[in-house]
Enzyme design. Structure first.
Site, PDB file in Angstrom:
ATOM      1  N   VAL A  41       0.865  -1.174   0.000  1.00 35.30           N
ATOM      2  CA  VAL A  41       0.000   0.000   0.000  1.00 35.30           C
ATOM      3  C   VAL A  41       0.907   1.230   0.000  1.00 35.30           C
ATOM      4  O   VAL A  41       1.897   1.277   0.736  1.00 35.30           O
ATOM      5  CB  VAL A  41      -0.928   0.029   1.226  1.00 35.30           C
ATOM      6  CG1 VAL A  41      -1.836   1.258   1.182  1.00 35.30           C
ATOM      7  CG2 VAL A  41      -1.752  -1.247   1.312  1.00 35.30           C
ATOM      8  N   CYS A  42       0.568   2.220  -0.828  1.00 36.75           N
ATOM      9  CA  CYS A  42       1.269   3.499  -0.829  1.00 36.75           C
ATOM     10  C   CYS A  42       2.766   3.297  -1.110  1.00 36.75           C
ATOM     11  O   CYS A  42       3.135   2.575  -2.029  1.00 36.75           O
ATOM     12  CB  CYS A  42       1.017   4.210   0.496  1.00 36.75           C
ATOM     13  SG  CYS A  42       1.404   5.969   0.528  1.00 36.75           S
ATOM     14  N   THR A  43       3.637   3.896  -0.307  1.00 40.26           N
ATOM     15  CA  THR A  43       5.075   3.758  -0.540  1.00 40.26           C
ATOM     16  C   THR A  43       5.604   2.388  -0.123  1.00 40.26           C
ATOM     17  O   THR A  43       6.812   2.138  -0.224  1.00 40.26           O
ATOM     18  CB  THR A  43       5.855   4.853   0.211  1.00 40.26           C
ATOM     19  OG1 THR A  43       5.536   4.800   1.599  1.00 40.26           O
ATOM     20  CG2 THR A  43       5.530   6.228  -0.337  1.00 40.26           C
TER      21      THR A  43
END
Length: 277
Positions: free
Chosen positions: A164-166
Site C-alpha cells: 500500500v502506498c510507498t
C-alpha cells in the site's frame, strides 16, 4: 426460537443491533483489560489456530494466513485498512508482524499498533501486506537489510504479496518489482521508476503476477477488496464491501493527483511532512 435465530433477529433491528454491538464491545474491552498478555506465540504458518489460542480470536482458522508488516513510521490506514477487510474473510488469520513484538508507532508518532509476532516468529504466509509510511518510515524500511531479506524470503512462499502506498518502494528495494508494472503514492512515482526500474501505472491498484500494489493510503481498501475477490470470490468481496459500507462520497473532488493543481500538491506534501515525526 434458537439462540442463533434470536441473534439474527436482533442484528436485523437497528436499535437492538446497536445495543448488542455495544454490549459485545464492552465485554471484549473488559476481557482485554484483565488480560496479562499471551506467552510467545507459535510460529505463524503451522497448524490452523484453534479457538481461543494465539491468533485464534475464539474461532478456528482454516483460511488464508495473512501477515501485515509494521515498521516504525508507517501510515496508520495503510496496514489497518487491509486488515479490516482481510480479517473478515472466511477462516482468515490476520497477524501484525514487526522486527520485534510490541507496539509500533505511526509516522505521526501519535498512534501505536501492536505487533503480535516478530519476523523470527513468522514462518510462512499466504498473503503479505507491506504498508507505506512517511519519509522517515519509508527510508528506514528500504535501508533495513533485515526487513528486506525477510520480505524476499517470505515472498518465495506467498500466494499474494501486496503493498500500500510507498510500501511498493519497500518491495522494490527488496528486488521484487524490477521490470514490473506497479503503482505507489503519486509523489513517489518518479523515484519508483528511476531508482528501481519499475513502470509506474497511475491506478488505484495494479496486479503483476502474484504481486498487487496499491496507490496512496486509502487505495489499500480497494486493493484489499480486489484481493478478497481473488481469495474468496466476488460475491464474498461484494458482501464485505457492503458490510463495511464502503461507498466513498468525499466532500471534495481533490483526491486525484493527475487532476490536482500544483499549489494543492505542494500543500498536501507539506501537510504530510509537517505531521510526521
Amino acid at each position: 426460537m434458537t439462540t442463533s435465530s434470536t441473534r439474527r433477529t436482533l442484528l436485523r433491528g437497528t436499535a437492538a443491533g446497536a445495543a448488542l454491538a455495544a454490549g459485545t464491545l464492552t465485554n471484549t474491552a473488559a476481557a482485554l483489560s484483565v488480560h496479562d498478555g499471551p506467552p510467545a506465540p507459535p510460529r505463524l504458518g503451522g497448524r490452523p489456530a484453534e479457538a481461543g489460542g494465539p491468533g485464534g480470536r475464539g474461532r478456528k482458522r482454516t483460511g488464508p494466513r495473512i501477515g501485515v508488516l509494521l515498521y516504525d513510521g508507517y501510515s496508520l490506514l495503510d496496514p489497518t485498512g487491509p486488515a479490516e477487510v482481510l480479517s473478515r474473510l472466511p477462516g482468515a488469520e490476520v497477524t501484525m508482524v514487526a522486527e520485534r513484538r510490541g507496539p509500533v508507532r505511526t509516522d505521526t508518532g501519535d498512534v501505536r499498533v501492536m505487533a503480535e509476532r516478530s519476523l523470527a516468529e513468522t514462518d510462512r504466509l499466504d498473503v503479505l501486506v507491506v504498508p507505506g509510511g512517511g519519509n522517515r518510515g519509508t527510508v528506514g524500511a528500504i535501508n533495513n537489510p533485515v526487513l528486506l531479506e525477510w520480505i524476499r524470503r517470505t515472498h518465495r512462499r506467498t500466494r499474494w504479496t501486496t503493498s500500500v502506498c510507498t510500501g511498493s518502494l519497500v518491495l522494490a528495494a527488496a528486488g521484487l518489482l524490477k521490470g514490473r508494472r506497479a503503482t505507489t503514492y503519486w509523489a513517489s512515482a518518479p523515484y519508483l521508476e528511476s531508482a528501481f526500474g519499475v513502470t509506474y501505472v497511475a491506478e488505484r491498484y495494479v496486479r503483476s503476477g502474484r504481486i498487487i500494489t496499491a496507490a496512496g493510503v486509502s487505495a489499500g481498501l480497494d486493493m484489499s477488496l480486489y484481493l478478497a475477490s481473488l481469495i474468496s470470490g466476488e460475491e464474498t468481496a461484494m458482501a464485505l464491501q457492503l458490510a463495511m459500507e464502503y461507498d466513498p462520497q468525499p466532500p471534495f473532488e481533490s483526491g486525484n493527483a493527475a487532476e490536482a493543481e500544483p499549489w494543492l500538491k505542494e500543500r498536501a506534501l507539506r501537510l504530510v511532512e509537517e505531521s510526521g515525526t
